[in-house]
Design an enzyme around this catalytic site. Structure first.
Site: not given
Ligand code: SMG
Ligand code: MG
Length: 369
Positions: A136, A162, A164, A190, A215, A240, A264, A292
């Site tokens: 990430s 991934k 952000k 995400d 996400e 998420d 998660k 994570g």
């Protein structure tokens, strides 16, 4: 088993680089560890993934500590014949606080499996021995910085990237990453709830970048906006923050708010609930992957065992220790050909290194339960 002693230990680990998301910037990880000792002398470790501030979710570290001390652990210590499978039922009267629950459940599970001599992966019935993992990548000040960060991770062998994103940091970095690294790298984004329903036309532009998924664009309780976006976008929607239980997952799938689920354990109240979500998604043909929370080696070990289950068909945010910490509290997890090895030892399969643990410790609290 019977609990005899519980130690709550806080550790502070500096991150190798600041991690910026739509929620803020993190420069170090304070983590709350739970060490249980049973009357038979078995030891188990749990990790609470709550952050210092209630920004990712309502839970935060100091609150989680109090909830464990005053409401969760007394319920477990009173229980005769305690087993991990009983923990969710014993803790049911207490509402919320999933990260605190997860930590105590994990510690009990670790102690139980160590005594039984079986690994967490075996307990789950997971058979994969190594897993392709992702990374990430936080928001950076410039696109050039992002490109160089992604380049480093791809060279290290990560199986997917991934990014952000947030309003103002989405199209431009995505375009740059695709132009630089081509159409073949597995790429996903995400948003950590940073967008609103009015951003739908903007988000549809992300379809141009061949993403594996987007996400959590909208607020945790706004399933409807996710359903609407899913109907208008080719990119799969993954949830998420919205999914806090197997029931939530069932609702989101039924309402077509997502077609992929990030699991998660800390967010859903435990490894056992995480497993139920996996089973539900597998039965419904919904791919899952393991999220994570900048775990130490303890949480990372347990996440690898979970992610070895067959429904985890997408690489998780379970990166090598070096992506997070110069010195973790356990032996580091090292990437081999983009893969991490699932621990095979009893319980979560790893224990803290005493010196590293001591060096990172900022407080300890001993509870005689
Ligand atoms: O552990 O590699 C990791 C971090 C993965 O991006 C990550 N986690 O929303 O999925 C997420 C974030 C939550 C933590 S940052 C607030
Ligand atoms: Mg997320």
């Amino acid at each position: 088993m019977k609990l005899q002693q519980v130690e709550l230990r806080e550790v502070a680990l500096p991150l190798v680089a600041p991690f910026r998301t739509a929620l803020g910037t993190q420069e170090h990880r304070n983590s709350l560890l739970v060490k249980v000792t049973t009357a038979d002398g078995a030891v188990g470790w749990g990790e609470c993934v709550a952050d210092d501030d209630p920004t990712y979710s309502a839970e935060y570290l100091a609150g989680a500590r109090q909830v464990m001390r005053e409401f969760l652990l007394p319920r477990l210590s009173r229980a005769p014949g305690l087993t991990a499978a009983l923990v969710p039922e014993l803790l049911r009267p207490v509402r919320g606080n999933p990260m605190a629950r997860t930590a105590v459940e994990m510690a009990v599970l670790d102690a139980e499996l160590r005594t039984a001599g079986i690994s967490l992966a075996q307990y789950f019935g997971a058979t994969r021995t190594e897993l392709a993992v992702g990374v990430s990548v936080g928001i950076t000040d410039t696109v050039d910085e992002l490109i160089s960060a992604v380049d480093g991770y791809l060279r290290a062998g990560y199986a997917r990237i991934k990014l952000k994103i947030e309003p103002g940091w989405d199209i431009e970095p995505l375009r740059a990453v695709r132009e630089t690294f081509g159409p073949d790298i597995a790429l996903q984004v995400d948003a950590n709830t940073a967008y609103g329903p009015a951003d739908q036309p903007h988000l549809r532009r992300l379809d141009a970048y061949g993403l594996t998924l987007i996400e959590q664009p909208f607020a945790p309780d706004d399933l409807l906006s996710h359903t609407r976006l899913a109907a208008r976008m080719d990119t799969p929607i993954c949830l998420d923050e919205s999914i806090t239980s197997a029931r939530d997952a069932a609702t989101a799938i039924r309402q077509e708010a997502c077609s992929i689920v990030n699991i998660k354990p800390g967010r859903v109240g435990g490894y056992l609930e995480a497993r139920r979500i996996h089973d539900l998604c597998l039965a419904n043909g919904v791919p899952v992957w393991c999220g994570g929370m900048l775990e130490t080696g303890l949480g990372r070990a347990a996440n690898l065992a979970l992610a070895a289950l067959p429904g985890f068909t997408l690489p998780g945010d379970i990166s090598a220790s070096a992506r997070y910490y110069t010195r973790d509290i356990t032996d580091p997890f090292v990437l081999h050909d983009g893969r991490l090895t699932v621990p095979t030892g009893p319980g979560i399969g790893i224990v803290p290194d005493p010196d590293a643990l001591q060096a990172a410790t900022t407080s300890t609290e001993l509870l005689t339960v």
